[in-house]
Motif scaffolding. Structure first.
Motif, PDB file in Angstrom:
ATOM      1  N   ILE A  16      35.990  18.897  -2.787  1.00 26.42           N
ATOM      2  CA  ILE A  16      36.815  20.074  -2.506  1.00 26.42           C
ATOM      3  C   ILE A  16      37.628  20.451  -3.748  1.00 26.42           C
ATOM      4  O   ILE A  16      37.703  21.625  -4.116  1.00 26.42           O
ATOM      5  CB  ILE A  16      37.737  19.828  -1.297  1.00 26.42           C
ATOM      6  N   LEU A  17      38.207  19.467  -4.421  1.00 28.43           N
ATOM      7  CA  LEU A  17      38.974  19.745  -5.636  1.00 28.43           C
ATOM      8  C   LEU A  17      38.074  20.295  -6.738  1.00 28.43           C
ATOM      9  O   LEU A  17      38.458  21.209  -7.478  1.00 28.43           O
ATOM     10  CB  LEU A  17      39.689  18.488  -6.122  1.00 28.43           C
ATOM     11  N   SER A  18      36.877  19.768  -6.840  1.00 27.49           N
ATOM     12  CA  SER A  18      35.920  20.272  -7.824  1.00 27.49           C
ATOM     13  C   SER A  18      35.564  21.721  -7.523  1.00 27.49           C
ATOM     14  O   SER A  18      35.496  22.561  -8.426  1.00 27.49           O
ATOM     15  CB  SER A  18      34.672  19.401  -7.818  1.00 27.49           C
ATOM     16  N   LEU A  60      36.111  27.509  -8.677  1.00 26.55           N
ATOM     17  CA  LEU A  60      36.513  28.853  -8.250  1.00 26.55           C
ATOM     18  C   LEU A  60      37.587  29.428  -9.165  1.00 26.55           C
ATOM     19  O   LEU A  60      37.554  30.617  -9.503  1.00 26.55           O
ATOM     20  CB  LEU A  60      37.005  28.830  -6.805  1.00 26.55           C
ATOM     21  N   LEU A  61      38.538  28.607  -9.584  1.00 27.77           N
ATOM     22  CA  LEU A  61      39.578  29.068 -10.505  1.00 27.77           C
ATOM     23  C   LEU A  61      38.974  29.483 -11.837  1.00 27.77           C
ATOM     24  O   LEU A  61      39.374  30.491 -12.427  1.00 27.77           O
ATOM     25  CB  LEU A  61      40.636  27.987 -10.708  1.00 27.77           C
ATOM     26  N   ARG A  62      37.985  28.714 -12.330  1.00 25.60           N
ATOM     27  CA  ARG A  62      37.317  29.076 -13.579  1.00 25.60           C
ATOM     28  C   ARG A  62      36.558  30.395 -13.431  1.00 25.60           C
ATOM     29  O   ARG A  62      36.578  31.249 -14.325  1.00 25.60           O
ATOM     30  CB  ARG A  62      36.365  27.968 -14.021  1.00 25.60           C
ATOM     31  N   ILE A  63      35.902  30.579 -12.300  1.00 28.08           N
ATOM     32  CA  ILE A  63      35.164  31.817 -12.051  1.00 28.08           C
ATOM     33  C   ILE A  63      36.121  33.003 -11.999  1.00 28.08           C
ATOM     34  O   ILE A  63      35.847  34.065 -12.568  1.00 28.08           O
ATOM     35  CB  ILE A  63      34.334  31.712 -10.755  1.00 28.08           C
ATOM     36  N   ILE A  64      37.260  32.831 -11.339  1.00 28.76           N
ATOM     37  CA  ILE A  64      38.259  33.905 -11.269  1.00 28.76           C
ATOM     38  C   ILE A  64      38.741  34.266 -12.670  1.00 28.76           C
ATOM     39  O   ILE A  64      38.876  35.446 -13.011  1.00 28.76           O
ATOM     40  CB  ILE A  64      39.442  33.493 -10.359  1.00 28.76           C
ATOM     41  N   LYS A  65      38.982  33.256 -13.496  1.00 30.64           N
ATOM     42  CA  LYS A  65      39.437  33.505 -14.865  1.00 30.64           C
ATOM     43  C   LYS A  65      38.369  34.273 -15.650  1.00 30.64           C
ATOM     44  O   LYS A  65      38.688  35.210 -16.391  1.00 30.64           O
ATOM     45  CB  LYS A  65      39.736  32.164 -15.548  1.00 30.64           C
ATOM     46  N   ILE A  66      37.108  33.893 -15.497  1.00 30.53           N
ATOM     47  CA  ILE A  66      36.010  34.573 -16.183  1.00 30.53           C
ATOM     48  C   ILE A  66      35.916  36.023 -15.724  1.00 30.53           C
ATOM     49  O   ILE A  66      35.741  36.941 -16.540  1.00 30.53           O
ATOM     50  CB  ILE A  66      34.680  33.823 -15.955  1.00 30.53           C
ATOM     51  N   ILE A  67      36.057  36.252 -14.424  1.00 20.79           N
ATOM     52  CA  ILE A  67      35.982  37.618 -13.894  1.00 20.79           C
ATOM     53  C   ILE A  67      37.129  38.467 -14.426  1.00 20.79           C
ATOM     54  O   ILE A  67      36.936  39.623 -14.804  1.00 20.79           O
ATOM     55  CB  ILE A  67      35.966  37.599 -12.347  1.00 20.79           C
ATOM     56  N   ALA A 104      35.840  10.001   2.718  1.00 22.05           N
ATOM     57  CA  ALA A 104      36.982  10.914   2.649  1.00 22.05           C
ATOM     58  C   ALA A 104      37.365  11.191   1.193  1.00 22.05           C
ATOM     59  O   ALA A 104      37.648  12.336   0.822  1.00 22.05           O
ATOM     60  CB  ALA A 104      38.172  10.329   3.403  1.00 22.05           C
ATOM     61  N   LEU A 105      37.348  10.146   0.375  1.00 23.66           N
ATOM     62  CA  LEU A 105      37.676  10.301  -1.034  1.00 23.66           C
ATOM     63  C   LEU A 105      36.652  11.204  -1.728  1.00 23.66           C
ATOM     64  O   LEU A 105      37.021  12.099  -2.494  1.00 23.66           O
ATOM     65  CB  LEU A 105      37.716   8.930  -1.711  1.00 23.66           C
ATOM     66  N   LEU A 106      35.392  11.005  -1.438  1.00 26.46           N
ATOM     67  CA  LEU A 106      34.331  11.829  -2.018  1.00 26.46           C
ATOM     68  C   LEU A 106      34.463  13.283  -1.562  1.00 26.46           C
ATOM     69  O   LEU A 106      34.304  14.211  -2.357  1.00 26.46           O
ATOM     70  CB  LEU A 106      32.960  11.271  -1.630  1.00 26.46           C
ATOM     71  N   ALA A 107      34.785  13.481  -0.293  1.00 34.13           N
ATOM     72  CA  ALA A 107      34.967  14.840   0.229  1.00 34.13           C
ATOM     73  C   ALA A 107      36.141  15.529  -0.464  1.00 34.13           C
ATOM     74  O   ALA A 107      36.055  16.707  -0.839  1.00 34.13           O
ATOM     75  CB  ALA A 107      35.191  14.799   1.735  1.00 34.13           C
TER      76      ALA A 107
END
Length: 64
Positions: A23-25, A30-37, A16-19
């Motif tokens: 998910i957080l990673s 995704l947030l970094r990709i949005i910023k780049i876009i 569960a911790l790894l999952a």
């Protein structure tokens, strides 16, 4: 249509911790990709404006 029952899977604490970390990673990526876009979009818009201004100036020089 046949109604489906959800299937539950029990995860160990480590799984569960790894999952959650995965998910957080993923969310961080995704947030970094949005910023780049968004940055790309802003730069592209600036480039198009500069090109349009340059074409107008060239046109003025040719006409004069």
């Amino acid at each position: 249509m046949k109604e489906e029952n959800p299937v539950y899977v029990r995860l160990s604490y480590d799984e569960a911790l790894l999952a959650k970390r995965d998910i957080l990673s993923l969310q961080g990526n995704l947030l970094r990709i949005i910023k780049i876009i968004r940055t790309y979009r802003a730069l592209r818009l600036e480039e198009l404006r500069t090109k349009a201004k340059t074409y107008r100036r060239i046109k003025e020089l040719i006409l004069n």
